[in-house]
Design an enzyme around this catalytic site. Structure first.
Site, mmCIF file in Angstrom:
data_model
loop_
_atom_site.group_PDB
_atom_site.id
_atom_site.type_symbol
_atom_site.label_atom_id
_atom_site.label_comp_id
_atom_site.label_asym_id
_atom_site.label_seq_id
_atom_site.Cartn_x
_atom_site.Cartn_y
_atom_site.Cartn_z
ATOM 1 N N ASP A 105 40.461 -19.092 6.256
ATOM 2 C CA ASP A 105 40.189 -20.408 5.657
ATOM 3 C C ASP A 105 40.332 -20.340 4.137
ATOM 4 O O ASP A 105 40.088 -19.303 3.528
ATOM 5 C CB ASP A 105 38.758 -20.831 6.040
ATOM 6 C CG ASP A 105 38.542 -22.321 5.830
ATOM 7 O OD1 ASP A 105 39.513 -23.044 5.533
ATOM 8 O OD2 ASP A 105 37.387 -22.762 5.963
ATOM 9 N N LEU B 74 48.192 -1.771 18.444
ATOM 10 C CA LEU B 74 47.298 -2.893 18.137
ATOM 11 C C LEU B 74 47.794 -4.117 18.900
ATOM 12 O O LEU B 74 49.002 -4.358 18.973
ATOM 13 C CB LEU B 74 47.345 -3.180 16.623
ATOM 14 C CG LEU B 74 46.766 -4.501 16.120
ATOM 15 C CD1 LEU B 74 45.242 -4.492 16.210
ATOM 16 C CD2 LEU B 74 47.170 -4.751 14.652
ATOM 17 N N GLU C 9 29.251 -9.631 15.592
ATOM 18 C CA GLU C 9 28.619 -9.665 14.268
ATOM 19 C C GLU C 9 29.420 -10.652 13.424
ATOM 20 O O GLU C 9 30.655 -10.620 13.440
ATOM 21 C CB GLU C 9 28.659 -8.272 13.623
ATOM 22 C CG GLU C 9 27.841 -7.231 14.344
ATOM 23 C CD GLU C 9 26.352 -7.544 14.362
ATOM 24 O OE1 GLU C 9 25.851 -8.145 13.386
ATOM 25 O OE2 GLU C 9 25.693 -7.208 15.358
ATOM 26 N N HIS D 196 49.398 -21.893 2.067
ATOM 27 C CA HIS D 196 49.690 -21.340 3.401
ATOM 28 C C HIS D 196 50.683 -20.182 3.300
ATOM 29 O O HIS D 196 50.540 -19.172 3.975
ATOM 30 C CB HIS D 196 50.260 -22.435 4.308
ATOM 31 C CG HIS D 196 49.270 -23.538 4.604
ATOM 32 N ND1 HIS D 196 47.968 -23.280 4.967
ATOM 33 C CD2 HIS D 196 49.381 -24.901 4.577
ATOM 34 C CE1 HIS D 196 47.327 -24.424 5.172
ATOM 35 N NE2 HIS D 196 48.161 -25.428 4.922
ATOM 36 N N GLU E 192 42.411 -29.046 16.478
ATOM 37 C CA GLU E 192 42.073 -30.096 15.508
ATOM 38 C C GLU E 192 43.091 -30.158 14.356
ATOM 39 O O GLU E 192 43.245 -31.200 13.714
ATOM 40 C CB GLU E 192 40.668 -29.864 14.926
ATOM 41 C CG GLU E 192 39.526 -30.104 15.917
ATOM 42 C CD GLU E 192 39.388 -29.036 16.994
ATOM 43 O OE1 GLU E 192 39.806 -27.887 16.770
ATOM 44 O OE2 GLU E 192 38.884 -29.369 18.090
#
Ligand code: FPP
Length: 247
Positions: free
Chosen positions: A21, A132, A208, A38, A68
């Site tokens: 964010d 990964l 967490e 971005h 959204e």
């Protein structure tokens, strides 16, 4: 000295999820258009993906576009989709070099066909990689995922494939978009906001949570290591007492 040396490799979070964010605010602070935020954010994505592969984190899930986010101005949505396509093209080599497998979660049907085409190409090319697993949450919303799961399970109940009394955590896990992923251990959100914003609501049950004021385009490998170090200081009790954990 890099913080990476302080990380206890035997206590790494297996699955890190990130709410990236602050791209817009990063751009605004500099008098740039949001799109540049971005673009800069895409550079942080590369940094963090490489860092996870480097230190042996096995699962990384990034909230790249929420259900959204379709409500954003049309031009911004178009630019985000273009950025996604160009990043996929540009970074396929990075994924291969670092043995990273790409998958996605979310309501893929709503994505433009050009994005779907590029995604399926990279997913296919990287499907045997195993250092990964990088999951991009695209057109993803946790409530939508839960509704879809309930519908699928209900249909199986109706067709006598599942009996209601057998519905348990693993049956629900197996119907979510994340069916092949373990629970999240560490959830990071950048930019100072302290919300979950409809991201992996079921999967973060025991995660967490780590919030940082750093805006996503400024988030570096060192910031990731800082978050992991903070995580390693915490005692994860999963409902048990401290004494039970330390027995
Ligand atoms: C939030 O910042 C970020 C997004 C909605 C999109 C995340 C996209 C990227 C990091 C770009 C590229 C991604 C990939 C996977 C290549 P915001 O626009 O909500 O920021 P603001 O809250 O400051 O306005």
């Amino acid at each position: 000295m890099s913080l990476v040396n302080k990380i206890d490799k035997s206590k790494l979070p297996n699955h890190i999820a990130i709410i990236m964010d602050g791209n817009g605010r990063w751009a605004k602070k500099r008098g740039f258009l949001r799109n540049l935020g971005h673009k800069s954010g895409a550079k942080s994505v590369k940094q963090v993906v490489e860092a996870c592969a480097e230190i042996n984190v096995k699962f990384l899930t990034l909230y790249a576009f929420s259900t959204e986010n379709w409500n954003r101005p049309k031009l911004e949505v178009e630019l985000l989709m273009k950025l996604l396509i160009s990043s996929l093209k540009k970074e396929l080599n990075t994924l291969q070099k670092n043995n990273i497998k790409l998958i996605t979660i979310g309501n893929q049907e709503s994505l433009p066909s050009k994005v779907l085409k590029e995604l399926s190409y990279v997913i296919e090319k990287t499907k045997n990689n195993n250092q990964l697993t990088l999951t991009l949450a695209l057109s993803y919303g946790s409530r939508e995922e839960i509704i879809k799961t309930i519908k699928e399970i209900s249909l199986k109940v109706k067709n006598n494939l599942i009996s209601p009394e057998n519905i348990d955590i693993s049956i629900i896990n197996n119907h979510l978009y994340t069916r092949n992923l373990p629970d999240v251990d560490l959830l990071i959100r950048t930019s100072g906001e302290q919300r979950i914003s409809n991201f992996l609501l079921w999967q973060i049950a025991y995660a967490e949570l780590y919030f940082t004021d750093v805006l996503w385009p400024d988030f570096s490998k060192e910031n990731l290591f800082e978050a992991i170090l903070n995580y390693q200081k915490r005692e994860r009790r999963f409902g048990k007492t401290s004494e039970q954990i330390n027995e």
